[in-house]
Design a protein around this motif. Sequence first.
Motif, PDB file in Angstrom:
ATOM      1  N   ALA A  51      16.031  -0.604 -18.064  1.00  0.00           N
ATOM      2  CA  ALA A  51      15.086  -1.713 -18.183  1.00  0.00           C
ATOM      3  C   ALA A  51      13.637  -1.236 -18.193  1.00  0.00           C
ATOM      4  O   ALA A  51      12.736  -2.012 -18.495  1.00  0.00           O
ATOM      5  N   GLY A  52      13.405   0.012 -17.849  1.00  0.00           N
ATOM      6  CA  GLY A  52      12.054   0.551 -17.834  1.00  0.00           C
ATOM      7  C   GLY A  52      12.030   1.828 -17.026  1.00  0.00           C
ATOM      8  O   GLY A  52      13.039   2.250 -16.471  1.00  0.00           O
ATOM      9  N   ARG A  53      10.880   2.428 -16.990  1.00  0.00           N
ATOM     10  CA  ARG A  53      10.673   3.631 -16.193  1.00  0.00           C
ATOM     11  C   ARG A  53       9.423   3.388 -15.374  1.00  0.00           C
ATOM     12  O   ARG A  53       8.515   2.688 -15.812  1.00  0.00           O
ATOM     13  N   ARG A  54       9.370   4.003 -14.184  1.00  0.00           N
ATOM     14  CA  ARG A  54       8.196   3.772 -13.354  1.00  0.00           C
ATOM     15  C   ARG A  54       7.846   5.020 -12.567  1.00  0.00           C
ATOM     16  O   ARG A  54       8.682   5.903 -12.388  1.00  0.00           O
ATOM     17  N   VAL A  55       6.633   5.026 -12.110  1.00  0.00           N
ATOM     18  CA  VAL A  55       6.138   6.102 -11.268  1.00  0.00           C
ATOM     19  C   VAL A  55       6.156   5.594  -9.832  1.00  0.00           C
ATOM     20  O   VAL A  55       5.730   4.469  -9.565  1.00  0.00           O
ATOM     21  N   VAL A  56       6.674   6.378  -8.919  1.00  0.00           N
ATOM     22  CA  VAL A  56       6.690   6.002  -7.502  1.00  0.00           C
ATOM     23  C   VAL A  56       5.461   6.622  -6.845  1.00  0.00           C
ATOM     24  O   VAL A  56       5.286   7.838  -6.867  1.00  0.00           O
ATOM     25  N   LEU A  57       4.612   5.776  -6.306  1.00  0.00           N
ATOM     26  CA  LEU A  57       3.389   6.226  -5.666  1.00  0.00           C
ATOM     27  C   LEU A  57       3.585   6.335  -4.159  1.00  0.00           C
ATOM     28  O   LEU A  57       4.369   5.587  -3.573  1.00  0.00           O
ATOM     29  N   ASP A  58       2.852   7.225  -3.534  1.00  0.00           N
ATOM     30  CA  ASP A  58       2.881   7.378  -2.085  1.00  0.00           C
ATOM     31  C   ASP A  58       1.855   6.420  -1.498  1.00  0.00           C
ATOM     32  O   ASP A  58       0.646   6.659  -1.566  1.00  0.00           O
ATOM     33  N   LYS A  59       2.329   5.304  -0.957  1.00  0.00           N
ATOM     34  CA  LYS A  59       1.420   4.270  -0.467  1.00  0.00           C
ATOM     35  C   LYS A  59       0.552   4.752   0.689  1.00  0.00           C
ATOM     36  O   LYS A  59      -0.595   4.330   0.808  1.00  0.00           O
ATOM     37  N   ASP A  60       1.072   5.647   1.525  1.00  0.00           N
ATOM     38  CA  ASP A  60       0.267   6.171   2.626  1.00  0.00           C
ATOM     39  C   ASP A  60      -0.928   6.968   2.105  1.00  0.00           C
ATOM     40  O   ASP A  60      -2.048   6.824   2.600  1.00  0.00           O
ATOM     41  N   LYS A  61      -0.697   7.804   1.102  1.00  0.00           N
ATOM     42  CA  LYS A  61      -1.781   8.610   0.536  1.00  0.00           C
ATOM     43  C   LYS A  61      -2.800   7.760  -0.202  1.00  0.00           C
ATOM     44  O   LYS A  61      -3.936   8.174  -0.396  1.00  0.00           O
ATOM     45  N   LEU A  62      -2.400   6.570  -0.611  1.00  0.00           N
ATOM     46  CA  LEU A  62      -3.316   5.650  -1.272  1.00  0.00           C
ATOM     47  C   LEU A  62      -4.002   4.716  -0.285  1.00  0.00           C
ATOM     48  O   LEU A  62      -4.786   3.850  -0.684  1.00  0.00           O
ATOM     49  N   GLY A  63      -3.713   4.892   1.010  1.00  0.00           N
ATOM     50  CA  GLY A  63      -4.402   4.104   2.028  1.00  0.00           C
ATOM     51  C   GLY A  63      -3.699   2.850   2.479  1.00  0.00           C
ATOM     52  O   GLY A  63      -4.264   2.050   3.218  1.00  0.00           O
ATOM     53  N   PHE A  64      -2.454   2.648   2.045  1.00  0.00           N
ATOM     54  CA  PHE A  64      -1.702   1.476   2.492  1.00  0.00           C
ATOM     55  C   PHE A  64      -0.768   1.906   3.615  1.00  0.00           C
ATOM     56  O   PHE A  64       0.362   2.311   3.382  1.00  0.00           O
ATOM     57  N   GLY A  65      -1.237   1.818   4.852  1.00  0.00           N
ATOM     58  CA  GLY A  65      -0.497   2.314   6.000  1.00  0.00           C
ATOM     59  C   GLY A  65       0.470   1.323   6.618  1.00  0.00           C
ATOM     60  O   GLY A  65       1.232   1.684   7.510  1.00  0.00           O
ATOM     61  N   VAL A  66       0.429   0.072   6.178  1.00  0.00           N
ATOM     62  CA  VAL A  66       1.274  -0.967   6.785  1.00  0.00           C
ATOM     63  C   VAL A  66       2.049  -1.702   5.695  1.00  0.00           C
ATOM     64  O   VAL A  66       1.482  -2.092   4.678  1.00  0.00           O
ATOM     65  N   THR A  67       3.349  -1.849   5.919  1.00  0.00           N
ATOM     66  CA  THR A  67       4.188  -2.679   5.058  1.00  0.00           C
ATOM     67  C   THR A  67       4.811  -3.753   5.936  1.00  0.00           C
ATOM     68  O   THR A  67       5.350  -3.457   6.999  1.00  0.00           O
ATOM     69  N   VAL A  68       4.727  -4.991   5.483  1.00  0.00           N
ATOM     70  CA  VAL A  68       5.259  -6.126   6.242  1.00  0.00           C
ATOM     71  C   VAL A  68       6.162  -6.942   5.329  1.00  0.00           C
ATOM     72  O   VAL A  68       5.819  -7.202   4.175  1.00  0.00           O
ATOM     73  N   PHE A  69       7.322  -7.305   5.862  1.00  0.00           N
ATOM     74  CA  PHE A  69       8.209  -8.223   5.155  1.00  0.00           C
ATOM     75  C   PHE A  69       7.961  -9.610   5.720  1.00  0.00           C
ATOM     76  O   PHE A  69       8.003  -9.810   6.931  1.00  0.00           O
TER      77      PHE A  69
END
Length: 151
Positions: A51-69
Amino acid sequence: MIDLDDIDRDILRAMQKDATQSASQLGRRFGMSQPAMWRRIKRLQDAGVIAGRRVVLDKDKLGFGVTVFLGVKLAAKGRVSLEDFERAVSAIREVQTVEHVLGLYDYRLRVVATDIADFERVLRRRIMTLPGVGNVEANVLLTEERLPGPL
């Protein structure tokens, strides 16, 4: 549904591990010519299996230190359409996924933020002000042990 042979399945596994591989690289790996491999990949794409191809980014290295559901229960489903809510919540850049689910909540959202204070800002100013939002339950991601793998 498309009929897949063992080579198709092996190609899909290889592409899930590293989608940057060229048809030439995959062909060498599986003992096929580049054009033959490209035809197989194209057939899988045309059938919708890829269905597509994607790049997986490192969210911590991009400054996103918190993930909330977030579990979101709409307050008045009759007054606000599901499509309106989905369109509005999808416009919030910190919201990574919007899943319409069956159960205690109507939607499950994956939200990223730089820190808890940033998440609180997103929650108060962006999510809680959306039309129809009723109850919200937050679960902070501590660790992610299993990343999505091959099907």
